[in-house]
Structures are given as structure tokens and as C-alpha cells.
Design an enzyme around this catalytic site. Structure first.
Site, PDB file in Angstrom:
ATOM      1  N   GLU A  46     -12.274  -0.091  18.033  1.00 44.98           N
ATOM      2  CA  GLU A  46     -13.463   0.055  17.182  1.00 44.98           C
ATOM      3  C   GLU A  46     -14.385  -1.160  17.204  1.00 44.98           C
ATOM      4  O   GLU A  46     -15.529  -1.088  16.750  1.00 44.98           O
ATOM      5  CB  GLU A  46     -13.043   0.326  15.737  1.00 44.98           C
ATOM      6  CG  GLU A  46     -12.323  -0.840  15.070  1.00 44.98           C
ATOM      7  CD  GLU A  46     -11.760  -0.486  13.700  1.00 44.98           C
ATOM      8  OE1 GLU A  46     -11.513  -1.423  12.921  1.00 44.98           O
ATOM      9  OE2 GLU A  46     -11.563   0.714  13.408  1.00 44.98           O
TER      10      GLU A  46
ATOM     11  N   ARG B  29      -3.717   0.384  11.016  1.00 42.69           N
ATOM     12  CA  ARG B  29      -4.346  -0.272  12.154  1.00 42.69           C
ATOM     13  C   ARG B  29      -4.431   0.713  13.315  1.00 42.69           C
ATOM     14  O   ARG B  29      -3.495   1.493  13.565  1.00 42.69           O
ATOM     15  CB  ARG B  29      -3.559  -1.512  12.586  1.00 42.69           C
ATOM     16  CG  ARG B  29      -3.380  -2.540  11.507  1.00 42.69           C
ATOM     17  CD  ARG B  29      -4.702  -3.150  11.051  1.00 42.69           C
ATOM     18  NE  ARG B  29      -5.239  -4.063  12.046  1.00 42.69           N
ATOM     19  CZ  ARG B  29      -6.344  -4.776  11.862  1.00 42.69           C
ATOM     20  NH1 ARG B  29      -7.026  -4.653  10.747  1.00 42.69           N
ATOM     21  NH2 ARG B  29      -6.775  -5.592  12.796  1.00 42.69           N
TER      22      ARG B  29
ATOM     23  N   ILE C  13       0.833  -1.197   0.000  1.00 44.76           N
ATOM     24  CA  ILE C  13       0.000   0.000   0.000  1.00 44.76           C
ATOM     25  C   ILE C  13       0.873   1.255   0.000  1.00 44.76           C
ATOM     26  O   ILE C  13       0.646   2.192  -0.771  1.00 44.76           O
ATOM     27  CB  ILE C  13      -0.941   0.003   1.208  1.00 44.76           C
ATOM     28  CG1 ILE C  13      -1.891  -1.195   1.135  1.00 44.76           C
ATOM     29  CG2 ILE C  13      -1.734   1.304   1.283  1.00 44.76           C
ATOM     30  CD1 ILE C  13      -2.628  -1.495   2.428  1.00 44.76           C
TER      31      ILE C  13
ATOM     32  N   HIS D 109     -13.295   2.441   9.036  1.00 47.04           N
ATOM     33  CA  HIS D 109     -12.523   1.354   8.426  1.00 47.04           C
ATOM     34  C   HIS D 109     -12.994   1.094   6.986  1.00 47.04           C
ATOM     35  O   HIS D 109     -13.161  -0.052   6.570  1.00 47.04           O
ATOM     36  CB  HIS D 109     -12.647   0.076   9.270  1.00 47.04           C
ATOM     37  CG  HIS D 109     -11.393  -0.738   9.284  1.00 47.04           C
ATOM     38  ND1 HIS D 109     -10.827  -1.229  10.432  1.00 47.04           N
ATOM     39  CD2 HIS D 109     -10.582  -1.154   8.284  1.00 47.04           C
ATOM     40  CE1 HIS D 109      -9.727  -1.922  10.147  1.00 47.04           C
ATOM     41  NE2 HIS D 109      -9.563  -1.886   8.839  1.00 47.04           N
TER      42      HIS D 109
ATOM     43  N   MET E 170       1.574   0.295   8.133  1.00 49.54           N
ATOM     44  CA  MET E 170       2.316  -0.790   8.763  1.00 49.54           C
ATOM     45  C   MET E 170       1.360  -1.812   9.348  1.00 49.54           C
ATOM     46  O   MET E 170       0.236  -1.475   9.739  1.00 49.54           O
ATOM     47  CB  MET E 170       3.190  -0.247   9.911  1.00 49.54           C
ATOM     48  CG  MET E 170       4.179   0.804   9.512  1.00 49.54           C
ATOM     49  SD  MET E 170       5.148   1.343  10.959  1.00 49.54           S
ATOM     50  CE  MET E 170       3.893   2.167  11.926  1.00 49.54           C
TER      51      MET E 170
END
Length: 330
Positions: free
Chosen positions: A264, A235, A156, A296, A206
Site C-alpha cells: 500500500e 498488517r 486488540i 488503513h 498479529m
């Protein structure tokens, strides 16, 4: 071959059913998560596909072993919700879908960053109030004049770096794996602290680990350039949310784009309309005027949903047939 699929959403059902028909596999679908209370439903199946968003009950691992199930195929890249040592002790292979649509997350990252840089939320608020004046509070900046720090230049992060570079940005980065490096695009630093100190935008890409839990805390934010923007589409546990909010309140950071919150699980992905948010830290994050929070959804595209469902089922089938999978993480 029979696979039990937990945590299925309505939109995923036709994808799973089409895959099962194509591969002549019998599947059983449930919206319920895999827990100690639902694991009995896996009895009689050869494998499990799962979409776990909170830590898996420790009682599940030995029960799956008792049922003769040798794997859990997670339908996401993240797998920190599993106890890998306990899984291995019970001969359970945990697999993930490491690459399902890195472009989706990368494009989303840049989109939210541009929204913050150009004060778009403030502009929309003014327009909703029929305030059409030009005032400094909605004045933006030119993205191409900025320095971007990409922390984690993997699948990513590489695409994020390339997109920002395309806008004319100076891109610096930190990456522990030399094989991931793209020196023609990213100017690498020897530490995270060196990478963030001159950056206008810091974007995190990461995997979580014992080494980077709450790595982005008050001490780290003090190393940032004053007025920098933090982006976390990775994350939630990478960021100490309380320290982030304090840094925003003090002006050390000017804004944040947050797609993953560290606690979450009780809220995402659920419809909580009309319900009180009991997590006061989460509520502070939601209400903060300098934060764009999204639930998310950076990954959430047609391509990603299809690839996640099929990727998880492919890994489950691979373990059942061969005893392992190239996507195992333990």
C-alpha cells in the site's frame, strides 16, 4: 531539547505543537518522509519522530548516528519498515506506540464484519439503482449464530473477542503468548489451522514477522471452512493477496474485509483521485465485488491520532533524557 518530526499531517500539527509547548521542547515539522534525501534536515536535533509507511533507506541509519541522534520514534504500533539490526548496529533505538486505541481497531473490525454478514454493500447498491426487491443476494445472516476465529489475542484481539462474544458468537482463537489469554471468552486452539477450520469469520490481529509473512495463502485458505469471511485489520503482509482473490473467485471464501494491503505504500495515505492505479493486484482488490477495502483507517479516530502523536514524542523525549524507552523494539 529539539525534536525533528517527519511525515506530519495537518491534523497532527496542533497536537504536536500543544505537546511541545507543554514540555518546553522545540520542534520542527515537515510533511516529507524520512529518507536519504531528507535526513540532513535532522542535523542539529536531539531526536526524531517519524511516521514511516515504507522501508527506511539503509543510508539513513549511519547518517543519524553521525548527527548524534540516538533514536527514531515511530508514530504507530507497526515497525516492520525498519531494519532493527542495522539500527542497533548504529546505536539507534527504534520505538513504537504499542497501544494507542485498541478499541478503535476492534470496533472497526466488528463494524466491517457486520457489513459483510448483512450484505450491506449490496443493499446500498440496489437502493442506488432504485431496486427495492428482496432477493437472496442481499439476504444476511445472524452474527450471533457464527463462530469467530481470532488469530492473535493481544491488546486488540481481546477486545474484538469480547465484542463478538457480546453478540452471542462462539469465539475460538490462537495466541502464542499464554499471558494474553482470556479463557472465559476464547476457546483456544493449538494451531492457526485448528482455529480457522470451523470458523465463519477469521480475523487477524498479529504483528508481522519472518514466521507469518504470507501465512494466509492458498494452503491456509484451503483449511478454512468453505464460505468463510477473512478480516485483516492488522498488517498487509500477513495475507498473500493474489491467493486471497483466487479463494474469493473460487468460492472457498465468501468475502473479505481488508484494511491493510501488503504493497500500500505508494497509495496510502494519499489522495490518488484522477491517477491510474499501476499496481494491478491492488486494482483487482479494489474492484473485487466480494471485498470491502479501506485505506488503513481502522485505527483512525480522534483518540488514536492524539495518542499516536503524543506517544511518539514521549518516547523520543524519554530516550533523549534517559538513554532508553519502555517502548523500544530493538
Amino acid at each position: 531539547m529539539k525534536i525533528k518530526i517527519y511525515g506530519i499531517r495537518d491534523e497532527e500539527r496542533p497536537i504536536a505543537e500543544a505537546w511541545a509547548k507543554k514540555h518546553s521542547v522545540e520542534i520542527s515539522l515537515t510533511e516529507q518522509p524520512l529518507t536519504k534525501d531528507t535526513v540532513e534536515e535532522a542535523k542539529g536535533f536531539d531526536g526524531v519522530s517519524n511516521s514511516q509507511i515504507f522501508p527506511l533507506d539503509k543510508e539513513v541509519y549511519p547518517l543519524l548516528k553521525l548527527f548524534g541522534i540516538k533514536q527514531i520514534a515511530q508514530r504507530s504500533a507497526g515497525y516492520d519498515m525498519y531494519d532493527l539490526e542495522l539500527a542497533s548496529a548504529n546505536n539507534i533505538i527504534i520505538s513504537n506506540v504499542p497501544s494507542y486505541s485498541p478499541e478503535s481497531i476492534a470496533e472497526y473490525t466488528v463494524m466491517v464484519a457486520m457489513t459483510l454478514v448483512r450484505q450491506f454493500e449490496g443493499i446500498r447498491q440496489h437502493v442506488s439503482e432504485q431496486n427495492f426487491a428482496w432477493v437472496p443476494s442481499i439476504r444476511g445472516r445472524v452474527l450471533g449464530d457464527m463462530t469467530i476465529a481470532v488469530i492473535g489475542v493481544g491488546r486488540i484481539g481481546k477486545i474484538v473477542a469480547k465484542i463478538f462474544k457480546g453478540f452471542g458468537c462462539r469465539v475460538v482463537g490462537y495466541e502464542i503468548d499464554p499471558d494474553n489469554r482470556i479463557p472465559d471468552i476464547v476457546d483456544y486452539r493449538n494451531s492457526v489451522e485448528e482455529a480457522v477450520k470451523d470458523a465463519d469469520i477469521v480475523t487477524l490481529h498479529m504483528y508481522p514477522s519472518d514466521f507469518n509473512y504470507h501465512q494466509f495463502n492458498a494452503e491456509m485458505f484451503a483449511q478454512f471452512k468453505k464460505g468463510a469471511i477473512l478480516m485483516n485489520m492488522a498488517r498487509g503482509v500477513l495475507v498473500d493477496t493474489a491467493d486471497l482473490l483466487d479463494a474469493l473467485d473460487s468460492g472457498q471464501l465468501s468475502a473479505a474485509g481488508i484494511d491493510t494491503y501488503e504493497a500500500e505504500g505508494p497509495y496510502v495515505p494519499k489522495n490518488c483521485q484522477g491517477k491510474a492505479i499501476e499496481d494491478q493486484l491492488f486494482k483487482r482488490l479494489l474492484d473485487h465485488e466480494k471485498v470491502i477495502y479501506t485505506p488503513h483507517t481502522a485505527f483512525y479516530t480522534d483518540e488514536a491520532v492524539k495518542n499516536l502523536v503524543e506517544g511518539g514524542l514521549n518516547a523520543a523525549k524519554e530516550v533523549i533524557e534517559s538513554g532508553t524507552t519502555s517502548n523500544r523494539v530493538n
